[in-house]
Design a protein around this motif. Sequence first.
Motif, short mmCIF file in Angstrom:
data_model
loop_
_atom_site.label_atom_id
_atom_site.label_comp_id
_atom_site.label_asym_id
_atom_site.label_seq_id
_atom_site.Cartn_x
_atom_site.Cartn_y
_atom_site.Cartn_z
N LEU A 34 0.82 -1.21 0.00
CA LEU A 34 0.00 0.00 0.00
C LEU A 34 0.85 1.26 0.00
O LEU A 34 0.56 2.23 -0.71
CB LEU A 34 -0.94 -0.01 1.21
CG LEU A 34 -1.88 -1.20 1.34
CD1 LEU A 34 -2.80 -1.03 2.55
CD2 LEU A 34 -2.71 -1.39 0.08
N VAL A 35 1.93 1.25 0.79
CA VAL A 35 2.81 2.43 0.87
C VAL A 35 3.45 2.71 -0.49
O VAL A 35 3.46 3.85 -0.98
CB VAL A 35 3.90 2.23 1.95
CG1 VAL A 35 4.92 3.36 1.89
CG2 VAL A 35 3.26 2.16 3.34
N ALA A 36 4.00 1.68 -1.11
CA ALA A 36 4.68 1.86 -2.39
C ALA A 36 3.68 2.28 -3.48
O ALA A 36 4.00 3.12 -4.34
CB ALA A 36 5.40 0.58 -2.79
N ALA A 37 2.49 1.71 -3.47
CA ALA A 37 1.49 2.06 -4.48
C ALA A 37 1.05 3.52 -4.33
O ALA A 37 0.86 4.23 -5.32
CB ALA A 37 0.28 1.13 -4.37
N ASP A 38 0.90 3.99 -3.09
CA ASP A 38 0.49 5.38 -2.86
C ASP A 38 1.56 6.36 -3.32
O ASP A 38 1.24 7.44 -3.83
CB ASP A 38 0.19 5.59 -1.37
CG ASP A 38 -1.16 5.01 -0.96
OD1 ASP A 38 -1.97 4.72 -1.86
OD2 ASP A 38 -1.39 4.84 0.25
N ARG A 39 2.82 6.01 -3.17
CA ARG A 39 3.90 6.94 -3.47
C ARG A 39 4.42 6.81 -4.90
O ARG A 39 4.87 7.79 -5.50
CB ARG A 39 5.06 6.77 -2.49
CG ARG A 39 4.70 7.18 -1.07
CD ARG A 39 5.95 7.32 -0.21
NE ARG A 39 6.84 8.36 -0.72
CZ ARG A 39 6.74 9.66 -0.45
NH1 ARG A 39 5.73 10.10 0.30
NH2 ARG A 39 7.61 10.52 -0.94
N LEU A 40 4.39 5.59 -5.46
CA LEU A 40 5.01 5.36 -6.76
C LEU A 40 4.03 4.97 -7.86
O LEU A 40 4.40 4.93 -9.03
CB LEU A 40 6.08 4.27 -6.64
CG LEU A 40 7.21 4.51 -5.63
CD1 LEU A 40 8.15 3.31 -5.60
CD2 LEU A 40 7.98 5.78 -5.97
N GLY A 41 2.79 4.64 -7.48
CA GLY A 41 1.82 4.18 -8.46
C GLY A 41 1.54 2.69 -8.30
O GLY A 41 2.38 1.94 -7.77
N ALA A 42 0.38 2.25 -8.78
CA ALA A 42 -0.05 0.87 -8.57
C ALA A 42 0.92 -0.14 -9.16
O ALA A 42 1.14 -1.22 -8.59
CB ALA A 42 -1.45 0.67 -9.16
N GLY A 43 1.52 0.18 -10.30
CA GLY A 43 2.42 -0.76 -10.94
C GLY A 43 3.66 -1.09 -10.13
O GLY A 43 4.30 -2.11 -10.36
N GLY A 45 3.58 -1.19 -6.74
CA GLY A 45 3.16 -1.57 -5.39
C GLY A 45 3.77 -2.86 -4.89
O GLY A 45 3.96 -3.06 -3.69
N GLY A 46 4.13 -3.77 -5.82
CA GLY A 46 4.67 -5.06 -5.40
C GLY A 46 6.15 -5.07 -5.08
O GLY A 46 6.67 -6.09 -4.63
N VAL A 47 6.83 -3.93 -5.26
CA VAL A 47 8.28 -3.92 -5.08
C VAL A 47 8.71 -4.27 -3.65
O VAL A 47 9.57 -5.14 -3.46
CB VAL A 47 8.87 -2.57 -5.51
CG1 VAL A 47 10.35 -2.47 -5.13
CG2 VAL A 47 8.72 -2.38 -7.02
N PRO A 48 8.18 -3.62 -2.59
CA PRO A 48 8.63 -3.97 -1.24
C PRO A 48 8.38 -5.43 -0.88
O PRO A 48 9.25 -6.10 -0.31
CB PRO A 48 7.84 -3.03 -0.33
CG PRO A 48 7.46 -1.88 -1.20
CD PRO A 48 7.23 -2.49 -2.55
N ASN A 49 7.20 -5.93 -1.22
CA ASN A 49 6.89 -7.33 -0.90
C ASN A 49 7.79 -8.27 -1.69
O ASN A 49 8.25 -9.30 -1.17
CB ASN A 49 5.43 -7.62 -1.22
CG ASN A 49 4.95 -8.91 -0.58
OD1 ASN A 49 5.23 -9.18 0.58
ND2 ASN A 49 4.22 -9.71 -1.34
N GLY A 97 8.53 8.89 4.57
CA GLY A 97 8.23 8.77 3.15
C GLY A 97 9.37 8.23 2.32
O GLY A 97 9.49 8.55 1.13
N ASP A 98 10.22 7.39 2.92
CA ASP A 98 11.42 6.87 2.26
C ASP A 98 11.16 5.45 1.77
O ASP A 98 11.25 4.48 2.54
CB ASP A 98 12.58 6.90 3.27
CG ASP A 98 13.87 6.35 2.70
OD1 ASP A 98 13.93 6.13 1.47
OD2 ASP A 98 14.82 6.12 3.47
N VAL A 99 10.84 5.31 0.49
CA VAL A 99 10.53 3.99 -0.05
C VAL A 99 11.78 3.11 -0.10
O VAL A 99 11.71 1.90 0.10
CB VAL A 99 9.90 4.12 -1.45
CG1 VAL A 99 9.65 2.74 -2.07
CG2 VAL A 99 8.59 4.89 -1.37
#
Length: 416
Positions: A34-43, A45-49, A97-99
Amino acid sequence: MLLHAKRVRPMAALGSGTALMNASMAVAGATGTLVAADRLGAGWGGVPNALGIAGTGLGALTLTRLMGRMSRRGTLLLGYLSAAAGACLAAVAVAHGDVAGLCLGMVLLGLGNAGAQLSRYAAADLYPAGRRGTAIGLVVWSAAVGAVGGPLLLHPSGTVAGDLGFPVLAGPFLLAVLTCAGAAAATTAGPRGRTGTPRSPVPLRKLVTTPVARSALTVMVTAQVVMVAVMTAAPLDMHLHGDGLAAVGMTLSAHTLGMFALSPVTGRLVDRFGPRPVILGGLLTLALSTALAAVATGALGRPLALFLLGYGWNLCFVGGSGLLARDLPESERPHAEGAVDAAVWMLAAAASLLSTVVLSAGGYAVLAWASCALTLLITLILARRGERTPPAPGQTPPGDAVPGTRDAAAVDVRPP
């Protein structure tokens, strides 16, 4: 009696550590998306996981090597303490806010998750060959406490974080700090010994292509990739449609209940009938669940689909793990287990990353139907190439005739 007195303490330690670490990963994985999708876009969102899963794969290789030099207890403790540090780093990163910091924290969390995953093999080593499926099932079952309870604490942990002046989405990571620390504390009562086996003379590249390891690898990779892809995209799809943390948590709890709650039953099935029928049943359940996920609507449809997705994964995961634990020679087992786990989690990391890309480009239904097609293809191949009648009632299951040895003919489910 399965839980002999001398096994109660180490089994309780292994189960507790696994439960707490699974709680950490359940809340961290969903929130990181959710954090990554909010800051970088839905595409994205799966990066941290995906990085957390990749950390699990790298951790499997690292911790397996360390287990030959350190005690099991020390190795697992190192993994869980690294995870606690990662959760702390991720919480601070979300607050600022540090991805990039969030991603690094997820990698460290993955190292601890590798310890939780390898705990099932540590439990299997406490038992004779004919009881290892049940022992693995018990440890996987213990993960249900954390994996089901963790998502239910998403909303309360966010509320507490908000009251303390942190961003709401930092709350689940603060919770993960506590659960990882608890896993480390529980591990102090775990098994003390090393693996007790010399390094296998068989090269690792050749070892993982043996019929037993290849069969387990094919099944576990398929189940992990399908499960991770469909599960990772689910909270993001719900988030994009306006569902809050409470609804997301309920759905993830249903999924993790399916993943872990029936593990003792699965373990008994593996010991009773052998791994192959359990594995094929798991693949068929995965196919059914992904088809349902593609068409499910309403408050009950998606939780039911993800529950079945979790149990299909459980059948494949326990069945594949039992195949390795029962049917590989003792000298080869630790190295093959670590290598298979590493491959499974690294490929699952790619699936996690690609799932949100597919979701963004084509929608959740496209992702679910593609996963269903892949599962059916693998099921058909395994059923045709590994055809064998399951043992009749009262017949000795594969792997029980000579404890610690391989019965390749009985369990050789040949992949392509």
